[in-house]
Design a protein around this motif. Structure first.
Motif, mmCIF file in Angstrom:
data_model
loop_
_atom_site.group_PDB
_atom_site.id
_atom_site.type_symbol
_atom_site.label_atom_id
_atom_site.label_comp_id
_atom_site.label_asym_id
_atom_site.label_seq_id
_atom_site.Cartn_x
_atom_site.Cartn_y
_atom_site.Cartn_z
ATOM 1 N N MET A 1 15.153 20.610 -17.232
ATOM 2 C CA MET A 1 16.205 19.677 -16.626
ATOM 3 C C MET A 1 15.686 18.535 -15.900
ATOM 4 O O MET A 1 16.416 17.270 -16.176
ATOM 5 C CB MET A 1 16.794 20.491 -15.258
ATOM 6 C CG MET A 1 17.927 19.757 -14.745
ATOM 7 S SD MET A 1 18.396 20.739 -13.098
ATOM 8 C CE MET A 1 16.851 21.075 -12.169
ATOM 9 N N LEU A 2 14.457 18.501 -15.450
ATOM 10 C CA LEU A 2 13.723 17.409 -15.055
ATOM 11 C C LEU A 2 13.523 16.251 -16.148
ATOM 12 O O LEU A 2 13.715 15.012 -16.101
ATOM 13 C CB LEU A 2 12.453 17.564 -14.342
ATOM 14 C CG LEU A 2 11.648 16.561 -13.846
ATOM 15 C CD1 LEU A 2 12.364 15.618 -12.696
ATOM 16 C CD2 LEU A 2 10.510 17.032 -13.015
ATOM 17 N N SER A 3 13.012 16.976 -17.286
ATOM 18 C CA SER A 3 12.708 16.008 -18.442
ATOM 19 C C SER A 3 14.112 15.396 -19.154
ATOM 20 O O SER A 3 13.886 14.221 -19.545
ATOM 21 C CB SER A 3 12.079 17.080 -19.721
ATOM 22 O OG SER A 3 10.740 17.412 -19.120
ATOM 23 N N LEU A 4 15.036 16.093 -19.084
ATOM 24 C CA LEU A 4 16.543 15.653 -19.672
ATOM 25 C C LEU A 4 16.707 14.620 -18.764
ATOM 26 O O LEU A 4 17.357 13.706 -19.223
ATOM 27 C CB LEU A 4 17.274 16.756 -19.590
ATOM 28 C CG LEU A 4 18.974 16.562 -20.200
ATOM 29 C CD1 LEU A 4 18.865 16.028 -21.639
ATOM 30 C CD2 LEU A 4 19.762 17.637 -19.913
ATOM 31 N N THR A 5 16.749 14.638 -17.425
ATOM 32 C CA THR A 5 17.064 13.354 -16.588
ATOM 33 C C THR A 5 16.540 12.228 -16.846
ATOM 34 O O THR A 5 16.820 11.349 -16.957
ATOM 35 C CB THR A 5 16.979 13.821 -15.078
ATOM 36 O OG1 THR A 5 17.548 15.389 -14.675
ATOM 37 C CG2 THR A 5 17.328 12.728 -14.086
ATOM 38 N N LYS A 6 15.118 12.500 -16.851
ATOM 39 C CA LYS A 6 14.232 11.272 -17.239
ATOM 40 C C LYS A 6 14.536 10.523 -18.346
ATOM 41 O O LYS A 6 14.762 9.412 -18.559
ATOM 42 C CB LYS A 6 12.757 11.682 -16.902
ATOM 43 C CG LYS A 6 12.323 11.841 -15.629
ATOM 44 C CD LYS A 6 10.838 12.405 -15.609
ATOM 45 C CE LYS A 6 10.130 12.779 -14.316
ATOM 46 N NZ LYS A 6 8.918 13.253 -14.254
ATOM 47 N N ALA A 7 14.611 11.494 -19.557
ATOM 48 C CA ALA A 7 14.751 10.947 -20.944
ATOM 49 C C ALA A 7 16.257 10.159 -20.922
ATOM 50 O O ALA A 7 16.271 9.202 -21.593
ATOM 51 C CB ALA A 7 14.954 11.964 -21.730
ATOM 52 N N MET A 8 17.121 10.778 -20.302
ATOM 53 C CA MET A 8 18.434 10.128 -20.263
ATOM 54 C C MET A 8 18.664 8.629 -19.701
ATOM 55 O O MET A 8 19.099 7.773 -19.997
ATOM 56 C CB MET A 8 19.522 11.001 -19.664
ATOM 57 C CG MET A 8 20.002 12.068 -20.745
ATOM 58 S SD MET A 8 21.576 13.062 -20.581
ATOM 59 C CE MET A 8 21.102 13.512 -18.760
ATOM 60 N N ALA A 9 17.770 8.722 -18.413
ATOM 61 C CA ALA A 9 17.725 7.464 -17.638
ATOM 62 C C ALA A 9 16.930 6.540 -18.457
ATOM 63 O O ALA A 9 17.425 5.378 -18.334
ATOM 64 C CB ALA A 9 17.062 7.805 -16.291
ATOM 65 N N GLN A 10 15.968 6.887 -19.152
ATOM 66 C CA GLN A 10 15.083 5.709 -19.894
ATOM 67 C C GLN A 10 15.896 5.357 -21.360
ATOM 68 O O GLN A 10 15.457 4.328 -21.783
ATOM 69 C CB GLN A 10 14.020 6.356 -20.019
ATOM 70 C CG GLN A 10 13.015 6.605 -18.647
ATOM 71 C CD GLN A 10 11.709 7.297 -19.061
ATOM 72 O OE1 GLN A 10 11.350 7.935 -20.092
ATOM 73 N NE2 GLN A 10 11.105 7.644 -18.028
ATOM 74 N N ALA A 11 16.532 5.717 -21.587
ATOM 75 C CA ALA A 11 17.257 5.583 -22.916
ATOM 76 C C ALA A 11 18.179 4.192 -23.051
ATOM 77 O O ALA A 11 18.461 3.772 -24.069
ATOM 78 C CB ALA A 11 18.197 6.834 -23.276
ATOM 79 N N GLY A 12 18.746 3.820 -22.136
ATOM 80 C CA GLY A 12 19.615 2.780 -21.888
ATOM 81 C C GLY A 12 19.063 1.624 -21.050
ATOM 82 O O GLY A 12 17.873 1.478 -20.575
#
Length: 497
Positions: free
Chosen positions: A143-154
Motif C-alpha cells: 500500500m505504501l509503495s502504491l501510494t508513492k508510485a502513483m504520486a510520482q507518476a504525474g
C-alpha cells in the motif's frame, strides 16, 4: 507511412486507432487480431487499440485515424506521417501475473505497473486484474509503495510556504460541500490551501462540479499556481493538472466493479495530496448507516492506515470521524449545493447550520497548523473570519482570479414534490438512495438538477407535507427520478417525537 487524422470520437480514457480495411500501406488482416498497435513518429510513440473501418469518409486508404484522446496524447498535427507496428506487451505484466497468483510485490515492481498504467499501456481487463488481485490481498508495504508510485507518476506541485494544508472527505454523503467554505476561511487567514477536487463519478456532484457553477475550474498548472499566489488558495479540478493520473485510470475501472478497499482508498487519496504538495492533511470520515463507513471499528482501522502511510511519506495526518447519518446542507446537485455554500459565506438567514458548523470545525482544525496561532483557538479564528465577512471576500477573490463562470446556471424547472405518506418524525434518511435519485434527475451533467431537502432527521412532518423536491432539466430524467422514488423515497418516518 500513413497520414495522421483526428477522429471526432470520444473514447473516454482509451487510445483508439482507426485503420481502413483497404489500407494501401499495411495489410489490416495482419493487425486485426492484435489488441494493440504502436503508433510512431520519431520520439513520439503511442499504444492504441485498433479498429478496422470500412467507411472511407472516416479513414481513407492512406490514413491512420486517432480518437480525440489518442490524438491529443500523440502530440502531432493532422497530416503528420506515422508508422505502425505490433505493440510489445508491457514488461510489468509479469509482475501482475505474480500478484494474481498471490505473491507480494516489491516497490520497484509496483512502480513499473503504475508507470505502465499511467502511460495507457494496460487494457481495462489488465487494470481490472490488478485491482481485483490487490483487493484480495495487499500488505501495508505494498500500500505504501502504491501510494508513492502513483504520486510520482504525474505532475508534482511544490509551494513556497512551509505549511500547505488540505482536507479530504472519503465521500458518500450528499451535499457535503464543506471544501468551498473551508478554503476561503483558511486562505483569508493566510495559510496556503491549493484545493484540487474531483468531478463526480457516481455521485450527484463533486466539489469541482459545484465550484464550476461559480467559476472556471479547469485551470492549467501555471494558472492554478497564479491563483494560489494571489489568493492563498484555489478550488480547481485536479484532472486538468495531471496529479496522480494512474489513480484516475484505476478509479474509472474500480467504480463499475464496486471495488473500494481501504488500502486502495488510502493510496488513492494520499497519492493525490502528495502530488499536490500538501504538508498537512485533514481526512473526514463520515460514519452512518448508509455511509461508506458504518461502524467505529472500520473507522478506527481506516484512520490507522492513513496515519501509517502519512508517517512514512512525511505527511502530517489528522483524521476525524463525523456524522454521516444524513445529507449535509439543504441541496443535492451543483446549483443547489452552490446556493448553500454562498448562503453560509454570506451569513444569510436560513443558511444550513449543519454545513456551516461542520465547515467551521474542519477549518478550525486546519488553522491549528499555523505555528503563529495560539493552540486551541483555531475554531474561534475560523468563526471570526466567517462572521466578519473576510471568508466571503476571500471566496469572491478566488472566483474572480480563477475566472467567473460565463453562464448563469438555474435550478431545473421540472419539479416534483415527494410527499410524506404518513405523519410523524423523520428517523432516518438513506444517503445512497437520495444520491441515486438526484443522479437520475440529471445531476451533475445538468447543473440545475438535483434535490432540495425540506426535512432532516428529528423533524416532525404531517401526512402530505413535502419531504423534498426533485428538480430536473429534461423530461426523460424527470421521469426516471420520479419512477425511482415511487419504489422508495429514502425517508423513514416514526411516531411523533
Amino acid at each position: 507511412m500513413l497520414e495522421l487524422k483526428r477522429i471526432a470520437i470520444d473514447t473516454y480514457r482509451d487510445n483508439v486507432a482507426f485503420l481502413a480495411r483497404n489500407c494501401s500501406v499495411y495489410r489490416p488482416e495482419e493487425y486485426q487480431a492484435l489488441k494493440k498497435i504502436q503508433v510512431m513518429n520519431g520520439s513520439h510513440h503511442l499504444l492504441a487499440s485498433l479498429l478496422i473501418v470500412d467507411d472511407e469518409t472516416i479513414v481513407g486508404p492512406g490514413e491512420l485515424g486517432l480518437s480525440e484522446q489518442a490524438f491529443r496524447r500523440m502530440g502531432l498535427k493532422a497530416g503528420t506521417r506515422v508508422t505502425i507496428a505490433p505493440a510489445e506487451p508491457p514488461g510489468s505484466l509479469d509482475h501482475l501475473r505474480r500478484k494474481i497468483h498471490g505473491h507480494t510485490l516489491d516497490s520497484a515492481q509496483i512502480e513499473e505497473i503504475i508507470t505502465d498504467i499511467a502511460n495507457y499501456r494496460y487494457s481495462e481487463m489488465e487494470i481490472a486484474a490488478f485491482l481485483v488481485s490487490s483487493a484480495g490481498f495487499m500488505t501495508t508495504d505494498e500500500m505504501l509503495s502504491l501510494t508513492k508510485a502513483m504520486a510520482q507518476a504525474g505532475t508534482q506541485l511544490r509551494w513556497k510556504s512551509p505549511v500547505v494544508v488540505d482536507k479530504h472527505c472519503i465521500g458518500g454523503i450528499p451535499g457535503n460541500r464543506t471544501s468551498m467554505i473551508i478554503v476561503p476561511i483558511v486562505a483569508a487567514h493566510g495559510l496556503t490551501i491549493p484545493k484540487t477536487s474531483s468531478r463526480a463519478i457516481t455521485s450527484p456532484a463533486g466539489t469541482a462540479d459545484t465550484m464550476e457553477v461559480l467559476a472556471k475550474v479547469d485551470l492549467s498548472m501555471p494558472e492554478m499556481q497564479r491563483v494560489v499566489e494571489e489568493c492563498n488558495g484555489c478550488i480547481v479540478w485536479g484532472g486538468h493538472v495531471n496529479l496522480s493520473p494512474a489513480d484516475d485510470i484505476l478509479i474509472s475501472v474500480e467504480r463499475p466493479l464496486s471495488i473500494d478497499t481501504r488500502e486502495q482508498m488510502v493510496a488513492s487519496i494520499l497519492s493525490k495530496k502528495l502530488a499536490a504538495g500538501s504538508t498537512h492533511l485533514l481526512v473526514d470520515l463520515p460514519l452512518g448507516p448508509s455511509a461508506k463507513i458504518r461502524n467505529h471499528t472500520d473507522a478506527m482501522r481506516l484512520r490507522k492506515l492513513f496515519e501509517y502511510v502519512g508517517n512514512q511519506v512525511g505527511l502530517a495526518i489528522d483524521v476525524i470521524v463525523t456524522n454521516g447519518a444524513q445529507p449535509i446542507g439543504n441541496g443535492i446537485g451543483p446549483v443547489l449545493e452552490a446556493r448553500d455554500v454562498m448562503s453560509v459565506l454570506r451569513r444569510e438567514e436560513g443558511a444550513p447550520m449543519d454545513l456551516r458548523e461542520k465547515s467551521l470545525q474542519i477549518a478550525g482544525a486546519l488553522l491549528e497548523n499555523d505555528p503563529g496561532l495560539r493552540g486551541g483557538s483555531g475554531y474561534a479564528q475560523a468563526q471570526e473570519l466567517l462572521d466578519s465577512g473576510a471568508a466571503l471576500k476571500s471566496m469572491e477573490r478566488i472566483i474572480e482570479v480563477q475566472g467567473r463562470a460565463q453562464e448563469v446556471f438555474c435550478v431545473g424547472e421540472l419539479a416534483y414534490d415527494v410527499l410524506a405518506p404518513i405523519s410523524g418524525t423523520v428517523t432516518a434518511i438513506d444517503c445512497y438512495r437520495l444520491a441515486r435519485i438526484a443522479r437520475l434527475a440529471g445531476a451533475p451533467m445538468d447543473k440545475g438538477a438535483g434535490i432540495d431537502l425540506f426535512k432532516k432527521i428529528g423533524d416532525n412532518i404531517a401526512k402530505g407535507e413535502p419531504l423534498y423536491r426533485i428538480h430536473a432539466c429534461f423530461q426523460s430524467d424527470y421521469s426516471f427520478a420520479v419512477k425511482y422514488v415511487s419504489e422508495g423515497n429514502g425517508y423513514a418516518i416514526g411516531e411523533l417525537a
